[in-house]
Design an enzyme around this catalytic site. Structure first.
Site, mmCIF file in Angstrom:
data_model
loop_
_atom_site.group_PDB
_atom_site.id
_atom_site.type_symbol
_atom_site.label_atom_id
_atom_site.label_comp_id
_atom_site.label_asym_id
_atom_site.label_seq_id
_atom_site.Cartn_x
_atom_site.Cartn_y
_atom_site.Cartn_z
ATOM 1 N N VAL A 11 0.830 -1.203 0.000
ATOM 2 C CA VAL A 11 0.000 0.000 0.000
ATOM 3 C C VAL A 11 0.868 1.257 0.000
ATOM 4 C CG1 VAL A 11 -1.693 1.309 1.347
ATOM 5 C CG2 VAL A 11 -1.968 -1.159 1.056
ATOM 6 N N LEU A 247 -16.594 -14.274 -8.295
ATOM 7 C CA LEU A 247 -17.428 -15.479 -8.240
ATOM 8 C C LEU A 247 -16.667 -16.673 -8.811
ATOM 9 C CD1 LEU A 247 -20.925 -14.039 -9.316
ATOM 10 C CD2 LEU A 247 -20.202 -14.729 -7.036
ATOM 11 N N CYS A 257 -4.965 -10.101 3.230
ATOM 12 C CA CYS A 257 -6.049 -9.174 3.593
ATOM 13 C C CYS A 257 -7.343 -9.847 4.027
ATOM 14 C CB CYS A 257 -6.326 -8.252 2.422
ATOM 15 S SG CYS A 257 -4.861 -7.362 1.920
ATOM 16 N N LYS A 260 -7.367 -11.867 7.397
ATOM 17 C CA LYS A 260 -7.043 -10.948 8.496
ATOM 18 C C LYS A 260 -8.210 -10.012 8.776
ATOM 19 C CE LYS A 260 -4.518 -7.168 7.428
ATOM 20 N NZ LYS A 260 -5.055 -5.902 7.877
#
Ligand code: UGA
Length: 440
Positions: A11, A247, A257, A260
């Site tokens: 990030v 999907l 991510c 968590k």
């Protein structure tokens, strides 16, 4: 704007190069060994376009690196926090890296910028608490929450072309500064209170994870009733209220991510006496994927001990070298328990220090003498392999396509001509049914 960014993980570094590209003057701060590497443009992260953009921004003088938070923040208009917030003890989010940054800002007079932009994913109420903490120390600064929605593997594009930008802030001044920061990016902007913004991040990731687990749950139903989940999800996703994304069934979601954030949200729910059963089911369905797939192999093998499993793909998704919470690690752990030998190939995760892995230089070496192959990551190059050769190199031609990457044409050739036992996810494996669908 002059901006200091703390943390150069996915990030932080992507934000640093993208904001520098947008014209801001950015200083990115991290630990000494990380910065030493970045200064010579050595990246530990493998992300398309990141290296080139980093070099350009450095050359143009818009991006620099530092190891001292106080020094880097002195003249900054804003400080962005993009450090890790892993799960700590008892499922609580570990905020120690953020606390560290705040402690350093408090240590030196006059270095805390008027605006702190929180990019790290934090539990609801964290920004309120941080701001109160700074105020109590005599520091007048507003803490805003500005979540990041980028995906690894397409991070630069996601940052520059987001579906939305969310600002959780309380003053017009902060809102104006954030508008200035993202000037040049064409996306809807949602301004809201900080707590709602913090929850938007968790709820978004939880919803995406839930979609994947939903697809995987229906995949199991398809297998039991000889239906094809690819077709089912195509039909379901065509409804604009549902949407076609996230999907894809298979081995389940991985990465640093989803698990968590789901865990953190469950812990937040517990703290207010709510159990959040949808999220519990999402996590449980995901945890069952790898054991379920391995069971299929073991039922074909009989005794798994001493079998050699070729694994294609280590990273949790294509276009990244990230192995954090990769489904591969779960597979590896189970293989060790069953006494299965694992040989792997991944196009970018190479020379890994993961214990108990024999890493090969090519997919063909992985196939050689293998008792089965499993595709764990949908790297596009796996679909392009010479699968007839792969099958012929194997000791036992069993292929478990954990990401459904092979085309019907390749599958029917493998099954009908090479006598490969092909195990897809979410559709029947019987030859007759497959032939029928290929010839339709
Ligand atoms: C995820 C979110 O998509 C981002 O919006 C968010 O910013 C990011 O987490 C974060 O919180 O930092 P990321 O983990 O990089 O991004 O990757 P995804 O593309 O979301 O994939 C996550 C996992 O789900 C992968 O293992 C992928 O293979 C799996 N997946 C994805 C499926 O199994 N099926 C799908 O249909 C889509």
């Amino acid at each position: 704007m002059r901006l200091t960014i703390i943390g150069t993980g996915y990030v932080g570094l992507v934000a640093a190069v993208c904001l520098a590209k947008l014209g801001h003057i950015v200083t990115a701060v991290d630990r000494e060994h990380v910065i030493q590497d970045l200064r010579v443009h050595k990246l530990t992260i493998w992300e398309p376009d990141l290296q080139e953009m980093l070099e350009t921004c450095r050359r143009d003088g818009r991006l620099s690196f530092d190891i001292d938070i106080a020094h880097a923040s002195r003249d900054a208009d804003a400080l962005m926090i993009a450090v890790g917030t892993p799960i700590g003890v008892n499922g609580q989010t570990d905020l120690s890296q953020i606390d560290d940054v705040i402690a350093q800002l408090k240590q030196v007079d006059g270095v805390c910028p008027p605006l702190i932009i929180m990019k790290s994913t934090v539990p609801v109420g964290t920004c309120d608490e941080l701001e109160a903490n700074l105020l109590a120390a005599g520091l007048q600064t507003e803490v805003v929450f500005n979540p990041e929605f980028l995906r690894q593997g397409s991070a630069i594009n996601d940052f520059m072309n987001p579906d939305r930008i969310v600002f959780g802030c309380r003053s017009h001044l902060a809102k104006a500064a954030l508008h200035q920061l993202y000037k040049g990016i064409n996306a809807p902007i949602q301004v809201c209170d900080r707590r709602s913004a913090e929850l938007i991040k968790y709820a978004s990731n939880a919803f995406l994870a839930m979609k994947i687990s939903f697809a995987n749950m229906i995949a199991d139903v398809c297998e039991g009733y000889d239906a094809d989940n690819r077709q089912v999800m195509q039909g379901v996703g065509a409804d604009r209220r549902i949407g076609p994304h996230f999907l894809r069934d298979g081995i389940g979601y991985g990465g640093s991510c989803f698990s968590k954030d789901l865990q953190s949200l469950l812990t937040s729910g517990k703290a207010i006496g709510r159990s959040l059963p949808l999220l519990e089911a999402t996590a449980q369905i995901n945890e069952e994927r790898i054991p379920q797939l391995l069971e299929k192999l073991i039922s074909l093998w009989g005794n798994p001990r001493g079998k050699r499993l070729g694994v294609l793909g280590i990273s949790f998704k294509p276009n990244t070298n990230d192995v954090r919470d990769a489904p591969f690690l779960t597979l590896l752990r189970l293989c060790h328990l069953y006494g299965i030998e694992v040989q792997t190939f991944d196009p970018v995760v190479q020379h890994t220090s993961i214990d108990g892995v024999i890493q090969m230089d090519t997919a063909y070496e992985v196939a050689t003498d293998a008792d089965a192959i499993i595709i764990m990551t949908e790297w596009p190059q796996f679909a392009e392999l010479d699968w007839v050769l792969m099958a012929r190199l194997m000791h036992q031609p069993i292929l478990l396509d954990g990401r459904n990457v092979l085309s019907d044409e390749v599958i029917s050739r493998l099954m009908l001509v090479e006598n490969v036992i092909y195990i897809p996810v979410g559709r029947p494996m019987e030859r007759a049914k497959l032939t029928l669908s290929v010839n339709l």
